[in-house]
Write an enzyme that holds these catalytic residues in place. Structure first.
Site, PDB file in Angstrom:
ATOM      1  CG  HIS A 170     -18.681  -2.359   8.302  1.00  0.00           C
ATOM      2  ND1 HIS A 170     -17.956  -2.234   9.466  1.00  0.00           N
ATOM      3  CD2 HIS A 170     -19.753  -1.556   8.435  1.00  0.00           C
ATOM      4  CE1 HIS A 170     -18.577  -1.390  10.275  1.00  0.00           C
ATOM      5  NE2 HIS A 170     -19.677  -0.958   9.674  1.00  0.00           N
ATOM      6  CG  LEU A 171     -16.287   0.815   8.421  1.00  0.00           C
ATOM      7  CD1 LEU A 171     -16.046   1.147   9.880  1.00  0.00           C
ATOM      8  CD2 LEU A 171     -16.703   2.063   7.666  1.00  0.00           C
ATOM      9  CB  CYS A 185     -12.408  -4.208  11.580  1.00  0.00           C
ATOM     10  SG  CYS A 185     -10.748  -4.190  10.873  1.00  0.00           S
ATOM     11  CG  HIS A 186     -16.259  -2.814  12.634  1.00  0.00           C
ATOM     12  ND1 HIS A 186     -15.460  -2.373  11.606  1.00  0.00           N
ATOM     13  CD2 HIS A 186     -16.161  -1.879  13.621  1.00  0.00           C
ATOM     14  CE1 HIS A 186     -14.904  -1.221  11.952  1.00  0.00           C
ATOM     15  NE2 HIS A 186     -15.306  -0.905  13.162  1.00  0.00           N
ATOM     16  N   GLY A 187     -16.558  -7.635  13.111  1.00  0.00           N
ATOM     17  CA  GLY A 187     -17.258  -8.896  13.306  1.00  0.00           C
ATOM     18  C   GLY A 187     -18.159  -9.362  12.174  1.00  0.00           C
TER      19      GLY A 187
END
Length: 191
Positions: free
Chosen positions: A131-132, A155-157
């Protein structure tokens, strides 16, 4: 008709004569040769500076000993300055990964696509969320493994299963499997 003898006439001397042509040819050849040597002298350093340095070549591959990894355990290594996860899957994890229909996955890959033949119990992935770029949890003992028992990106699940495939969250693709090969039954070379 005038008879010519082997001596030079005043016209030949003014034009450079036979000797002038030879001198001119020599000067042209010498100039082209000097330009060629100068061109090589300029281009060689430019081309050689584009070659990878010794530290880059040293990081281009990593050897990992997998003999000490117990079933269900994962280790972290470093490959090209990024985390690398090497996990020995248990028979239950292999069965769960194989039981998941690839059609139900966002990035459809089977466990066989992500491992080497004869070594289906060794999963090698980059430890970077797609993702990132965060580092997912789940490789170390006691870390949160997410809903599918693989890896969890805090970070974002994003949730990854035991085969490192994305199952839930914003990550668009599975954890990357780098190029690697088994040098022996206990040592892999990544890169």
């Amino acid at each position: 008709m005038a008879e010519t003898t082997g001596t030079a006439t005043p016209d030949m001397v003014a034009d450079g004569g036979e000797d002038g042509v030879r001198r001119r040819d020599f000067i042209n050849i010498a100039a082209v040769g000097a330009a060629g040597v100068g061109g090589v002298a300029v281009l060689l350093p430019l081309i050689s500076q584009m070659a990878p340095s010794a530290d880059v070549l040293a990081e281009s591959s990593t050897e990992v000993d997998v003999s000490a990894i117990e079933p269900g355990q994962a280790i972290k290594a470093v490959f090209r300055k990024q985390p690398l996860f090497v996990k020995r899957l248990t028979p239950a994890e292999i069965e769960a990964a194989n039981a998941t229909p690839t059609g139900s996955l966002r990035d459809a890959e089977s466990l066989a696509d992500r491992t080497k033949a004869g070594h289906e119990d060794i999963l090698v992935t980059m430890g970077v969320c797609t993702h990132l770029g965060c580092v997912p949890l789940g490789a170390a003992e006691g870390e949160l493994k997410g809903e599918y028992g693989g890896y969890f990106c805090p970070c974002h699940g994003s949730h990854y299963d035991t085969a490192g495939r994305i199952r839930k969250g914003p990550a668009p693709t599975n954890l990357e499997v780098p190029e690697y090969e088994f040098l022996s039954d206990t040592v892999i070379q990544v890169g």
